[in-house]
Write an enzyme that holds these catalytic residues in place. Structure first.
Site, PDB file in Angstrom:
ATOM      1  N   SER A  70      43.837  37.640  36.033  1.00  0.00           N
ATOM      2  CA  SER A  70      44.311  38.347  34.845  1.00  0.00           C
ATOM      3  C   SER A  70      45.754  38.007  34.529  1.00  0.00           C
ATOM      4  CB  SER A  70      44.255  39.856  35.093  1.00  0.00           C
ATOM      5  OG  SER A  70      42.962  40.250  35.453  1.00  0.00           O
TER       6      SER A  70
ATOM      7  N   HIS B 148      39.216  33.337  31.856  1.00  0.00           N
ATOM      8  CA  HIS B 148      39.418  34.781  31.989  1.00  0.00           C
ATOM      9  C   HIS B 148      38.381  35.530  31.162  1.00  0.00           C
ATOM     10  CE1 HIS B 148      42.368  38.376  31.308  1.00  0.00           C
ATOM     11  NE2 HIS B 148      41.498  38.630  32.245  1.00  0.00           N
TER      12      HIS B 148
ATOM     13  N   GLU C 297      39.300  34.152  27.539  1.00  0.00           N
ATOM     14  CA  GLU C 297      40.662  33.642  27.365  1.00  0.00           C
ATOM     15  C   GLU C 297      40.785  32.441  28.297  1.00  0.00           C
ATOM     16  OE1 GLU C 297      43.824  36.269  28.820  1.00  0.00           O
ATOM     17  OE2 GLU C 297      45.062  35.748  27.108  1.00  0.00           O
TER      18      GLU C 297
ATOM     19  N   ASN D  89      46.487  40.547  28.779  1.00  0.00           N
ATOM     20  CA  ASN D  89      47.148  41.586  29.580  1.00  0.00           C
ATOM     21  C   ASN D  89      48.617  41.759  29.239  1.00  0.00           C
ATOM     22  OD1 ASN D  89      45.139  42.847  31.268  1.00  0.00           O
ATOM     23  ND2 ASN D  89      44.763  40.741  31.928  1.00  0.00           N
TER      24      ASN D  89
HETATM   25  P1  NAD Z   1      37.271  43.723  42.693  1.00  0.00           P
HETATM   26  O1  NAD Z   1      38.239  44.409  43.581  1.00  0.00           O
HETATM   27  O2  NAD Z   1      36.234  44.539  42.010  1.00  0.00           O
HETATM   28  O3  NAD Z   1      36.508  42.565  43.497  1.00  0.00           O
HETATM   29  C1  NAD Z   1      37.179  41.585  44.243  1.00  0.00           C
HETATM   30  C2  NAD Z   1      36.182  40.961  45.209  1.00  0.00           C
HETATM   31  O4  NAD Z   1      36.813  39.863  45.874  1.00  0.00           O
HETATM   32  C3  NAD Z   1      35.717  41.938  46.307  1.00  0.00           C
HETATM   33  O5  NAD Z   1      34.298  41.988  46.313  1.00  0.00           O
HETATM   34  C4  NAD Z   1      36.262  41.312  47.587  1.00  0.00           C
HETATM   35  O6  NAD Z   1      35.423  41.514  48.712  1.00  0.00           O
HETATM   36  C5  NAD Z   1      36.307  39.835  47.187  1.00  0.00           C
HETATM   37  N1  NAD Z   1      37.182  39.039  48.041  1.00  0.00           N
HETATM   38  C6  NAD Z   1      38.394  39.360  48.550  1.00  0.00           C
HETATM   39  N2  NAD Z   1      38.852  38.353  49.336  1.00  0.00           N
HETATM   40  C7  NAD Z   1      37.900  37.379  49.308  1.00  0.00           C
HETATM   41  C8  NAD Z   1      37.785  36.106  49.934  1.00  0.00           C
HETATM   42  N3  NAD Z   1      38.742  35.620  50.737  1.00  0.00           N
HETATM   43  N4  NAD Z   1      36.687  35.376  49.689  1.00  0.00           N
HETATM   44  C9  NAD Z   1      35.697  35.860  48.890  1.00  0.00           C
HETATM   45  N5  NAD Z   1      35.752  37.060  48.280  1.00  0.00           N
HETATM   46  C10 NAD Z   1      36.844  37.809  48.492  1.00  0.00           C
HETATM   47  O7  NAD Z   1      38.156  42.921  41.650  1.00  0.00           O
HETATM   48  P2  NAD Z   1      37.768  42.477  40.142  1.00  0.00           P
HETATM   49  O8  NAD Z   1      38.132  43.563  39.220  1.00  0.00           O
HETATM   50  O9  NAD Z   1      36.387  41.913  40.128  1.00  0.00           O
HETATM   51  O10 NAD Z   1      38.838  41.321  39.919  1.00  0.00           O
HETATM   52  C11 NAD Z   1      38.612  39.993  40.346  1.00  0.00           C
HETATM   53  C12 NAD Z   1      39.511  39.065  39.560  1.00  0.00           C
HETATM   54  O11 NAD Z   1      39.170  39.174  38.164  1.00  0.00           O
HETATM   55  C13 NAD Z   1      40.995  39.397  39.681  1.00  0.00           C
HETATM   56  O12 NAD Z   1      41.732  38.201  39.663  1.00  0.00           O
HETATM   57  C14 NAD Z   1      41.257  40.222  38.419  1.00  0.00           C
HETATM   58  O13 NAD Z   1      42.595  40.179  37.999  1.00  0.00           O
HETATM   59  C15 NAD Z   1      40.339  39.530  37.416  1.00  0.00           C
HETATM   60  N6  NAD Z   1      39.915  40.332  36.255  1.00  0.00           N
HETATM   61  C16 NAD Z   1      39.568  41.647  36.391  1.00  0.00           C
HETATM   62  C17 NAD Z   1      39.135  42.360  35.262  1.00  0.00           C
HETATM   63  C18 NAD Z   1      38.693  43.795  35.371  1.00  0.00           C
HETATM   64  O14 NAD Z   1      38.492  44.445  34.328  1.00  0.00           O
HETATM   65  N7  NAD Z   1      38.519  44.350  36.562  1.00  0.00           N
HETATM   66  C19 NAD Z   1      39.036  41.721  34.014  1.00  0.00           C
HETATM   67  C20 NAD Z   1      39.367  40.373  33.927  1.00  0.00           C
HETATM   68  C21 NAD Z   1      39.811  39.690  35.050  1.00  0.00           C
END
Ligand code: NAD
Length: 297
Positions: A119, A140, A152, A190
């Protein structure tokens, strides 16, 4: 040109990305260090496909084939081998992403594009952890991935033009609308959204209004489909906190400094929907939006 897509991280975003690609006919290797998260992700995809069946968007047959295209892996190296595209959607932490990309660079085929769903973290920095910076790009997606139209696309300093074109075309093929932007903290989505969420949390922290009032004002007054506090819960408060920190460190603007209330909530493990409590509480089975007891009068 892409047949197999590896998705690293199966949380809020990873399960949605896997769902989208599997539904669009791609083989998906869904990777997570946590077996419990992988199990939860498959259940979520199943449930969300059922929701699409109820809406007439997919058939039972299409659901079955989509699920059959997803394989799960705890070993990232195995999951990335043979992929044409890797999309990393692991926790928003720079140290973690740098390590993952250095490893992915060794494990994935040389022509494979390495994308991050980050993000806010610099694509240029992530690319520098690999020996193929030209093939690293930001892809993204928005939450929920199967529903939201925007992708994005972030060009790092070294991203090759041809790689951007491939990711733009792929996004269109998935039925999404790509928007290409440059690599600065928070990109566009963001950079504009997070200061609003942070200000909503500051308004609560300073006692200007309650949770329900802040969200109602932004929904009814500004036409937002969701209030900023509900949206923060939906994104994940840890993710919001991490994004604000990257923006504050990257641009030194005071309004990007995470509100102390947000910091406390994250420290206490109140992360929003994914932990069951944030500004609202998400008791199992309840569809009604209930303000968390901590913030109700
Ligand atoms: P989340 O916390 O829901 O999930 C993250 C996952 O990553 C978890 O299942 C965790 O076990 C896994 N993980 C951690 N370390 C790991 C590793 N070494 N190898 C494999 N898996 C691993 O987070 P999220 O909300 O899904 O966010 C993930 C990414 O997407 C982030 O970079 C975030 O900024 C981005 N993002 C999030 C949103 C949102 O609305 N939540 C929107 C767009 C982008």
């Amino acid at each position: 040109m892409f047949q197999t897509i590896a998705v690293v991280g199966s949380g809020t975003m990873g399960n949605g990305i896997a769902h989208l690609f599997a539904q669009s006919g791609y083989n998906v290797h869904l990777i997570d260090i946590s077996a419990a998260q992988l199990e939860k992700a498959l259940l979520t995809i199943n449930k969300n496909l059922d929701r699409q069946i109820a809406k007439g968007i997919v058939t039972d047959e299409q659901k079955k084939s989509a699920l059959a295209r997803i394989s799960v892996f705890q070993d990232m190296e195995k999951g990335a081998a043979g992929a044409g595209l890797v999309i990393e959607a692991a926790t928003e932490r720079i140290d973690l992403k740098l390590d993952l990309f250095a490893r992915l660079d060794k494990a994935a085929p040389p022509e494979c594009i390495l994308a991050s769903n980050t993000s806010s973290i610099s694509i240029t920095k992530i690319a520098a952890a690999t020996a193929r910076p030209g093939k690293v790009i930001g892809m993204h997606f928005m939450n929920p991935v199967p529903v939201m139209k925007l992708v994005e696309i972030i060009n790092g300093y070294s991203t090759e033009k041809q790689v951007t074109e491939q990711i733009v075309n792929l996004s269109k093929h998935l039925g999404k609308t790509p928007c290409v932007v440059n690599d600065y903290p928070g990109f566009i989505a963001n950079r504009i959204l997070m200061p609003m969420i942070n200000e909503a949390i500051y308004s609560l922290y300073e006692g200007v209004a309650g949770v329900a009032e802040i969200d109602a004002i932004m929904k009814l007054g500004m036409g937002h489909p969701m209030g900023p506090l509900q949206l923060a819960d939906f994104i994940g408060l840890d993710t919001c906190h991490a994004i604000l920190k990257v923006m504050y460190e990257g641009m030194s603007r005071l309004h990007h400094a995470p509100c102390p209330l947000l910091t406390n909530m994250v420290t206490a493990g109140c992360l929003g929907v994914k932990s069951g409590e944030g500004f609202y509480s998400y008791a199992a089975g309840s569809k009604e939006l209930v303000v968390s007891r901590r913030f109700s009068s």
